[in-house]
Design a protein around this motif. Structure first.
Motif: not given
Length: 315
Positions: A121, A125, A274
Motif C-alpha cells: 500500500l 496504493g 487507504l
C-alpha cells in the motif's frame, strides 16, 4: 547486517546476486535508520538491471519501497523517533536489513498491518487511488484497468469497486491469464480481457493505463464519449491526437513523486483513506512473498509478468 549486492542480469533476465555481511550504517543529519520488515521487487529494479547489463555501466545500488521500524534518528530529524513504524521509498541501498531513509519520503504505518500488506500500500496504493481520483471516477461509471494483476492494478480494481463503479474491466497479459482472471474476479472485476483479444467489450468512461506502449492508444480507442485515460506507467506510449477529437476524449498523467512535492497534504489524506479501506475490508492487498535470499526468484516472477499482486522480500 545482511545486504544484497553484486547484481548481475543475464541476457535471459536471470539474476545473480550475493548476500553478504556489512556494517550497519549510521544515520547522518536529517536521516533515519530503519530496520526493514518488507522490501519491494518490481519492474523498476528489472529496468535498472537491464540498463546496467546493456550499457555495461557501473554496478547499481537499487532503491525502492520498504516498510520497517526506526532504530536510530539523525541530528535535526523531527516527527519520528526510535520504534516508529514507517513505510516509503529509499533511493539506493534498498536490499539490506537496515536502510537509511529521509523523513520526507516515508510516512507512518499502523502497527497492526502485516509488513507485506503495508508494503503493497505505501506506494502502489497511492498510485492506484491517485490515478482513480485523477480520472474523476464517480458512482455508476465504468472503468478498465491495464496491468490489472500487478501490484498497482489489483488495488485499482478494488478501489474502483469501492468507489461505486458500475462496471470494472481488468485487462491482463497472456502469461498466467487463467490465474489472473480468477484472482481479479474475486477482487471485484466484472470482466477480464487479455491484451491479445480483439474485442475488449463495450466502451468505458475511464481507462487506467498501467502498462503503456501500444496499450495507451488502444485504451483511448475504448473510451466512450467524454471519457478519460489516466497514464501512470513508466512504459511510455503515444496517442493519435485525432482519436481524441470526435469523442471529446482526454488523456492525463499521474505521478506520486510530483504530487508529493506539490500537494503532500493530499497524499496524506489518500494514505489515511487507504488504511481505512484496509481496516474495513474493502481493500485486500495480494502479495507474492519471498525470503531475503530469494531475490533471483522474486525478480524472475516479475520478468515473466506472472506475478499476482505485489512481489515482496521479507528480510
Amino acid at each position: 547486517m545482511r545486504t544484497i549486492g553484486q547484481f548481475r542480469l543475464s541476457e535471459a533476465d536471470a539474476l545473480t546476486s550475493t548476500v553478504q555481511e556489512a556494517a550497519e550504517p549510521t544515520p547522518g543529519p536529517g536521516q533515519l535508520l530503519v530496520r526493514t520488515e518488507a522490501l519491494g521487487v518490481g519492474l523498476g529494479l528489472l529496468r535498472m538491471l537491464r540498463a546496467q547489463r546493456d550499457t555495461r555501466s557501473a554496478p547499481v545500488s537499487p532503491g525502492g519501497e520498504m516498510v520497517g521500524a526506526v532504530t536510530a534518528v539523525g541530528e535535526g530529524v523531527t516527527g519520528y523517533g526510535v520504534g516508529d513504524r514507517v513505510g516509503g521509498v529509499v533511493f539506493d541501498g534498498l536490499y539490506a536489513e537496515s536502510v537509511l531513509a529521509l523523513p520526507a519520503l516515508v510516512s507512518p504505518v499502523p502497527e497492526d498491518v502485516p509488513a507485506a500488506a503495508a508494503l503493497a500500500l505505501v506506494r502502489g496504493g497511492l498510485v492506484a487511488l491517485g490515478a482513480l481520483r485523477a480520472g474523476e471516477l464517480t458512482t455508476g461509471r465504468s472503468v478498465l484497468v491495464t496491468g490489472a494483476a500487478s501490484g498497482v492494478g489489483h488495488l485499482a480494481v478494488q478501489l474502483a469497486r469501492a468507489a461505486g463503479a458500475e462496471r470494472v474491466v481488468a485487462a491482463v497479459g497472456p502469461t498466467a491469464a487463467a490465474e489472473k482472471a480468477e484472482l481479479l474476479r474475486g477482487l471485484g472485476a466484472d470482466a477480464v480481457v487479455r491484451y491479445p483479444d480483439e474485442d475488449w467489450g463495450a466502451p468505458v468512461d475511464l481507462v487506467l493505463g498501467g502498462v503503456g506502449d501500444d496499450l495507451v492508444q488502444r485504451g483511448v480507442d475504448l473510451l466512450a464519449p467524454h471519457g478519460r485515460l489516466v497514464a501512470f506507467s513508466a512504459g511510455g506510449g503515444s496517442v493519435d491526437a485525432g482519436s481524441l477529437l470526435g469523442g471529446l476524449k482526454t488523456v492525463t498523467g499521474f505521478s506520486v513523486g510530483l504530487l508529493s512535492r506539490e500537494r503532500p497534504e493530499l497524499l496524506g489524506a489518500y494514505r489515511e483513506e487507504l488504511w481505512r479501506f484496509l481496516a474495513d475490508g474493502r481493500l485486500r492487498p495480494v502479495t507474492a512473498e519471498f525470503g531475503f535470499a530469494e531475490l533471483d526468484r522474486a525478480l524472475a516472477l516479475v520478468a515473466a509478468r506472472a506475478n499476482l499482486g505485489r512481489v515482496v522480500l521479507l528480510p
